[in-house]
Write a protein that holds these residues in place. Structure first.
Motif, mmCIF file in Angstrom:
data_model
loop_
_atom_site.group_PDB
_atom_site.id
_atom_site.type_symbol
_atom_site.label_atom_id
_atom_site.label_comp_id
_atom_site.label_asym_id
_atom_site.label_seq_id
_atom_site.Cartn_x
_atom_site.Cartn_y
_atom_site.Cartn_z
ATOM 1 N N SER A 1 -19.562 25.224 -18.051
ATOM 2 C CA SER A 1 -20.032 26.420 -17.371
ATOM 3 C C SER A 1 -20.589 26.088 -15.989
ATOM 4 O O SER A 1 -21.249 25.068 -15.796
ATOM 5 C CB SER A 1 -21.109 27.091 -18.221
ATOM 6 O OG SER A 1 -21.762 28.085 -17.467
ATOM 7 N N SER A 2 -20.333 26.983 -15.040
ATOM 8 C CA SER A 2 -20.846 26.750 -13.686
ATOM 9 C C SER A 2 -22.302 27.184 -13.573
ATOM 10 O O SER A 2 -23.021 26.722 -12.686
ATOM 11 C CB SER A 2 -19.997 27.499 -12.660
ATOM 12 O OG SER A 2 -19.973 28.870 -12.998
ATOM 13 N N VAL B 1 -24.285 20.847 -22.163
ATOM 14 C CA VAL B 1 -24.620 19.717 -23.027
ATOM 15 C C VAL B 1 -23.347 19.334 -23.764
ATOM 16 O O VAL B 1 -22.747 20.169 -24.449
ATOM 17 C CB VAL B 1 -25.688 20.103 -24.074
ATOM 18 C CG1 VAL B 1 -26.065 18.902 -24.932
ATOM 19 C CG2 VAL B 1 -26.920 20.689 -23.398
ATOM 20 N N ILE B 2 -22.930 18.078 -23.622
ATOM 21 C CA ILE B 2 -21.747 17.641 -24.366
ATOM 22 C C ILE B 2 -22.169 16.827 -25.574
ATOM 23 O O ILE B 2 -23.025 15.943 -25.469
ATOM 24 C CB ILE B 2 -20.804 16.833 -23.458
ATOM 25 C CG1 ILE B 2 -20.169 17.801 -22.454
ATOM 26 C CG2 ILE B 2 -19.726 16.121 -24.277
ATOM 27 C CD1 ILE B 2 -18.998 17.272 -21.722
ATOM 28 N N VAL B 3 -21.608 17.169 -26.733
ATOM 29 C CA VAL B 3 -21.803 16.326 -27.913
ATOM 30 C C VAL B 3 -20.510 15.551 -28.125
ATOM 31 O O VAL B 3 -19.427 16.121 -28.194
ATOM 32 C CB VAL B 3 -22.172 17.140 -29.178
ATOM 33 C CG1 VAL B 3 -23.620 17.568 -29.129
ATOM 34 C CG2 VAL B 3 -21.272 18.351 -29.371
ATOM 35 N N ASN C 1 -24.953 25.809 -22.708
ATOM 36 C CA ASN C 1 -23.578 25.746 -23.200
ATOM 37 C C ASN C 1 -23.337 24.385 -23.845
ATOM 38 O O ASN C 1 -23.414 23.356 -23.192
ATOM 39 C CB ASN C 1 -22.639 25.939 -21.992
ATOM 40 C CG ASN C 1 -21.175 25.861 -22.365
ATOM 41 O OD1 ASN C 1 -20.767 26.388 -23.392
ATOM 42 N ND2 ASN C 1 -20.387 25.199 -21.530
ATOM 43 N N VAL C 2 -23.075 24.393 -25.159
ATOM 44 C CA VAL C 2 -22.746 23.139 -25.835
ATOM 45 C C VAL C 2 -21.235 23.047 -25.958
ATOM 46 O O VAL C 2 -20.577 24.012 -26.356
ATOM 47 C CB VAL C 2 -23.384 23.066 -27.240
ATOM 48 C CG1 VAL C 2 -23.029 21.748 -27.933
ATOM 49 C CG2 VAL C 2 -24.897 23.212 -27.155
ATOM 50 N N ALA C 3 -20.680 21.895 -25.607
ATOM 51 C CA ALA C 3 -19.240 21.679 -25.757
ATOM 52 C C ALA C 3 -19.023 20.311 -26.379
ATOM 53 O O ALA C 3 -19.812 19.392 -26.166
ATOM 54 C CB ALA C 3 -18.544 21.769 -24.404
#
Ligand code: NFS
Ligand code: SF4
Length: 623
Positions: A250-251, A256-258, A291-293
């Motif tokens: 997201s801009s 947060v990347i898992v 935003n978790v991705a």
């Protein structure tokens, strides 16, 4: 120098590779080029470092040394190296499973803070399968007993694994006759290390049989336990929609990347990202949300259960950081590149490692323990939120590519989509609308253009009416290519298209992470049992078009010993031994009724699978 379009078929990835080049940032592809030419002894599997008289290597041209100092031949060395790969792979899956069961056990004792029983029905059905009485007992008591029983599978000292109860009887009998029925999960792995020590097991065939047994202790043991327990704790996946690829970043939200493999961590991060306190803090920091991705299989776990978007496959982990838009890269175990340490240092990204087992260069260490899992997850997300103002706008480019997908096809979900039994699928196979089943799984590998092998193989299969089931990075690759949508049945042959339309399912079914290949085994078993045949009689074939990890070798070992012909897209390090190569690619047929093939060209690989499927159809009297 390799051109960018030759590195990946994926547009979003190409854009980030371009950005990396412009910014002078190094990626796995650059490091691969610096490795070339790769050592041919290593490629052939003929170097040995198992004792300190070595390293020894065998001259593949027959001119130099033909034996190691202890007298080990190429056959012995190649087989031993292969067995060690299987052991490492099985260990990775099964140690992950152990942690899941330990969390499950603590949960049952009320000591695992925020973890709960999410799927009661699955708990009770597992309990009855393992002979644990549940009448008049609380769910926690049943869970505790089940946890104890499952833990015993790891340390079992006599008899065989109980989890193989799901295997068709004829197959189990065959394993018993061959002496490869798996015993304790840990025991098989330890025995591999023992056997490959200098001066222990020195017969290639004997060594490889242990490889099959160890693989089986993973597939029907460790991996299956991981899947089952995670389903009880986090819910059994059901069909749902989500989005994938780097464009999910997201801009204006905190990203947060898992990344890694254990949903024990990612589940809590997903939950913490919805915490009102943190959302408020995010707002204060100028972000419009959190935003978790996901990346790799922990991404698959949360995708399957919550529809959390996925940012990419194994080879996209660096590219995600290169967007400049990631506030925190949160990792646990497996498939996490140590390069992320230096790379995150070039951006504002915090690199947070959480597993007591896995540290990396330049990380913020925040060890994750189940008793305060949610608290730790909140602390981690808070670091990400507080990092948002450090984002450097000039360094941010988020590719717009993202793709919708339909996921969540656990064996349970597939059966319920079919109306409760595998019969409609079996009828479709018998009638020829569905020619067979293709299981396509596995990693990315810089030796193959990113996602090229995955996408082209799967497209070719569905075009030929083969229903595809997928897990791991193949599933993510398929999602990125739009293959995990009901609309993708337009790319399928007429028979498969009609079946997909009638059921409202995609022609490619996402069954989960790599430990969830156990779901494919369960499905195959259910179909075989229903037909009264062995798994090796089914019109089914497997493939790992871009595999690279040792886990994939263990998977190959158990899939083939379960009776499924499997095509590998990258060449395993066995060609230095004629004996091992011909056993794996042919001889095994006479042993377990299936073997490997190696074929880097995905279209040719599809042909091999189709040929195999047709042979099996013929043998079953279908045309
Ligand atoms: Ni499987 Fe999944 Fe991907 Fe390969 Fe790694 S994430 S566990 S090993 S690279 S498919
Ligand atoms: Fe060499 Fe044998 Fe030692 Fe291997 S085990 S390093 S082949 S002497």
């Amino acid at each position: 120098k390799t051109e960018i379009y030759e590195k990946s078929i994926d547009l979003a990835s190409q854009k980030m590779l371009q950005k990396a080049e412009e910014e002078g940032i190094e990626t796995a592809w650059d490091r691969y080029e610096k490795q070339l030419p790769q050592c041919s002894f290593g490629q052939l599997g003929v170097c040995c470092r198992n004792c300190n008289m070595g390293p020894c290597r065998i001259d593949p041209f027959g001119e130099g040394a033909q034996k190691g100092i202890c007298g080990a031949t190429a056959d012995i060395i190649v087989a031993r190296n292969f067995l060690r790969m299987i052991a490492a792979g099985a260990a990775a899956h099964s140690d992950h499973a152990r942690d899941a069961v330990l969390t499950f056990k603590k949960m049952s004792e009320g000591e695992a803070g925020s973890y709960r029983i999410k799927d009661e029905a699955k708990l009770l059905s597992l309990a009855s399968e393992y002979g644990i009485p549940s009448e008049g007992k609380s769910l926690e008591e049943v869970a505790g007993k089940l946890a104890d029983t499952l833990l015993q599978e790891f340390g079992k000292q006599d008899g065989h694994l109980q989890c193989t109860r799901r295997v068709p009887e004829s197959r189990l009998k065959l394993w018993a006759e061959l002496g490869i029925e798996p015993r304790g999960i840990d025991r098989e792995i330890v025995e591999c290390m023992h056997r490959t020590h200098i001066g222990v097991d020195n017969d290639a065939v004997h060594i490889l049989l242990q490889g099959l047994r160890t693989g089986l202790s993973d597939g029907w043991g460790g991996s299956m336990i991981a899947t089952d327990v995670q389903d009880v704790l986090f819910g059994t996946p059901q069909p749902r929609r989500s989005t994938v690829n780097l464009g999910v970043l997201s801009s204006d939200k905190v990203n947060v990347i898992v990344h890694g493999h254990e949903p024990i961590l990612s589940e809590m991060i997903v939950e913490a990202a919805e915490d009102p306190e943190l959302l408020k803090l995010a707002e204060e920091k100028g972000a419009s949300g959190i935003n978790v991705a996901g990346i790799c299989c922990t991404g698959n776990e949360t995708l399957m259960r919550h529809g959390t978007p996925i940012a990419g496959t194994f080879l996209q982990q660096e590219l995600a950081v290169i967007t400049g838009a990631v506030e925190a890269m949160v990792v646990d175990v497996q498939c996490v590149m140590p390069s992320l340490g230096e790379l995150t240092g070039c951006y504002h990204t915090k690199f947070i490692s959480t597993s007591p087992k896995a540290d990396f260069p330049n990380t913020v260490r925040m060890e994750f323990h189940e008793n305060r899992a949610y608290e730790t997850a909140k602390e981690i997300v808070k670091i990400a939120v507080e990092n948002f103002p450090n984002r450097v706008p000039e360094k941010v480019t988020i590719p717009e590519e993202k793709q919708e997908c339909m996921v969540g096809f656990s064996a349970e979900a597939i059966l319920s989509a079919l109306g409760g039994s595998p019969d409609p699928l079996i009828e479709a196979i018998k009638g020829g609308a569905v020619r067979g089943i293709g299981a396509v799984v596995g990693c990315n590998n810089v030796k193959i253009k990113h996602n090229y092998g995955h996408v082209n193989l799967v497209k070719e299969l569905i075009k030929n009416n083969v229903l595809v089931v997928t897990t791991g990075c193949n599933a993510i690759a398929c999602a990125e290519a739009g293959l995990l949508l009901p609309e993708a049945s337009e790319m399928a042959g007429d028979g498969l298209k009609a079946v997909c339309k009638a059921l409202g399912i995609p022609p490619v079914l996402h069954m989960g992470s790599c430990v969830d290949i156990s779901r494919i085994l369960v499905l195959a078993s259910a179909i075989a049992n229903r037909l009264g045949v062995d798994i090796s009689d089914l019109p089914a074939a497997g493939a790992a078009p871009e595999w690279m990890s040792e886990k994939a070798v263990s998977i190959g070992a158990y899939v083939v010993s379960s009776g499924v012909f499997t095509v590998l897209g990258t060449i395993p390090a066995v060609l230095g031994s004629q004996a091992v190569t011909s056993l794996l690619t042919g001889g095994l047929n006479g042993v377990v009724g299936a073997s490997f093939a190696v074929e880097p060209d995905p279209l040719k690989a599809a042909d091999l699978m189709l040929e195999h499927i047709d042979e099996k159809r013929k043998a079953l009297g279908l045309n």
